[in-house]
Motif scaffolding. Structure first.
Motif, mmCIF file in Angstrom:
data_model
loop_
_atom_site.group_PDB
_atom_site.id
_atom_site.type_symbol
_atom_site.label_atom_id
_atom_site.label_comp_id
_atom_site.label_asym_id
_atom_site.label_seq_id
_atom_site.Cartn_x
_atom_site.Cartn_y
_atom_site.Cartn_z
ATOM 1 N N LEU A 170 -9.083 -20.966 6.171
ATOM 2 C CA LEU A 170 -8.741 -21.769 7.344
ATOM 3 C C LEU A 170 -8.140 -20.912 8.452
ATOM 4 O O LEU A 170 -8.419 -21.122 9.631
ATOM 5 N N VAL A 171 -7.313 -19.948 8.069
ATOM 6 C CA VAL A 171 -6.656 -19.110 9.075
ATOM 7 C C VAL A 171 -7.637 -18.132 9.715
ATOM 8 O O VAL A 171 -7.630 -17.937 10.936
ATOM 9 N N SER A 195 -0.438 -19.383 4.791
ATOM 10 C CA SER A 195 0.318 -20.616 5.021
ATOM 11 C C SER A 195 1.429 -20.384 6.035
ATOM 12 O O SER A 195 1.685 -21.225 6.906
ATOM 13 N N ALA A 196 2.093 -19.235 5.926
ATOM 14 C CA ALA A 196 3.134 -18.895 6.898
ATOM 15 C C ALA A 196 2.532 -18.722 8.290
ATOM 16 O O ALA A 196 3.125 -19.142 9.292
ATOM 17 N N GLN A 197 1.341 -18.136 8.349
ATOM 18 C CA GLN A 197 0.671 -17.926 9.632
ATOM 19 C C GLN A 197 0.335 -19.253 10.304
ATOM 20 O O GLN A 197 0.430 -19.390 11.528
ATOM 21 N N ARG A 198 -0.041 -20.245 9.519
ATOM 22 C CA ARG A 198 -0.369 -21.554 10.085
ATOM 23 C C ARG A 198 0.876 -22.243 10.633
ATOM 24 O O ARG A 198 0.806 -22.983 11.615
ATOM 25 N N LEU A 199 2.016 -22.003 9.988
ATOM 26 C CA LEU A 199 3.254 -22.640 10.430
ATOM 27 C C LEU A 199 3.901 -21.894 11.593
ATOM 28 O O LEU A 199 4.387 -22.509 12.544
ATOM 29 N N MET A 200 3.911 -20.565 11.497
ATOM 30 C CA MET A 200 4.562 -19.736 12.514
ATOM 31 C C MET A 200 3.652 -18.555 12.843
ATOM 32 O O MET A 200 3.806 -17.468 12.275
#
Length: 235
Positions: A74-75, A11-16
């Protein structure tokens, strides 16, 4: 637990986006893959520090895995692993006498209840069933999510006190918390690929708006000619 941690990192990877986070996720995915090469193709309930399976797949942990693993999908892959959800459904989801439940142990096997599974009724775990409601919502299995939601009302012994609603006669607050969380889990939102209709939709709306302006101005002009303003009139 590691799947939930990986979901948080994804989730962090998708945001930043960060190259090191992405590399960590890929390394983790490669490390857990051999553990999933079991008879059911699902991750085990417990593993050693080196990743060797200690206990096979169980419903209480699989329901959590199915809820949080889509973030990693997803990532790393850009899409959900539909095969994983199908295998889970075939192995753990049971439908009998018009009711739906999630087994703690795979079909055809039995085991003891523990702190993870909670009490088992005919092999079905209430905790696994509630968390599977979240998983079904997450992957878009509306039929299963609706069935589990209805059964929470039918079998969950709900009571209302004032403006508050409790399940299991209010004796298991953590169950209420899990059910509230499960009902609030949103389906996975797939990112629109570059060049898709969704990514260009605002521009088409702008063109339509600009194209309609002459017509709108013409309508107002005709109305003004047919109904000249009266200086003595009141609007």
């Amino acid at each position: 637990d590691t799947v939930v941690a990986a979901s948080g990192l994804a989730s962090a990877q998708r945001l930043m986006p960060h190259n090191q986070w992405l590399a960590t996720l890929r390394k983790w995915q490669a490390a857990i893959q051999p553990a999933a090469e079991s008879a059911h193709g699902l991750l085990p309930h417990r593993v050693t520090s080196s990743g060797a399976p200690l206990e096979g797949p169980r419903g209480s942990s699989q329901s959590i895995i199915q809820t949080f693993m889509p973030d990693v999908d997803l990532v790393l892959d850009g899409q959900l692993d539909a095969g994983r959800w199908q295998r889970f459904s075939e192995v753990f989801v049971v439908r009998e006498l018009g009711l739906v439940g999630v087994r703690e142990y795979p079909r055809g096997t039995a085991g003891r209840s523990d702190v993870d599974s909670g009490p088992l009724i005919a092999g079905v775990s209430a905790s696994a069933s509630v968390v599977t409601l979240a998983a079904a919502r997450r992957v878009g299995d509306r039929a299963l999510a609706s069935a589990l939601d209805r059964e929470a009302e039918l079998l969950g012994a709900p009571i209302s006190l004032g403006a508050q609603k409790y399940y299991a006669f209010g004796l298991v607050p953590v169950g209420d918390a899990f059910l509230a969380w499960a009902r609030g889990v949103a389906p996975v939102s797939m990112p629109a690929p570059p060049g898709s209709e969704a990514s260009h939709r605002p521009f088409w709306e702008l063109f339509l708006l600009l194209g309609s302006l002459p017509g709108l101005l013409g309508v107002f002009a005709l109305r003004s000619l047919r109904h000249p303003s009266d200086p003595d009139s009141v609007r």
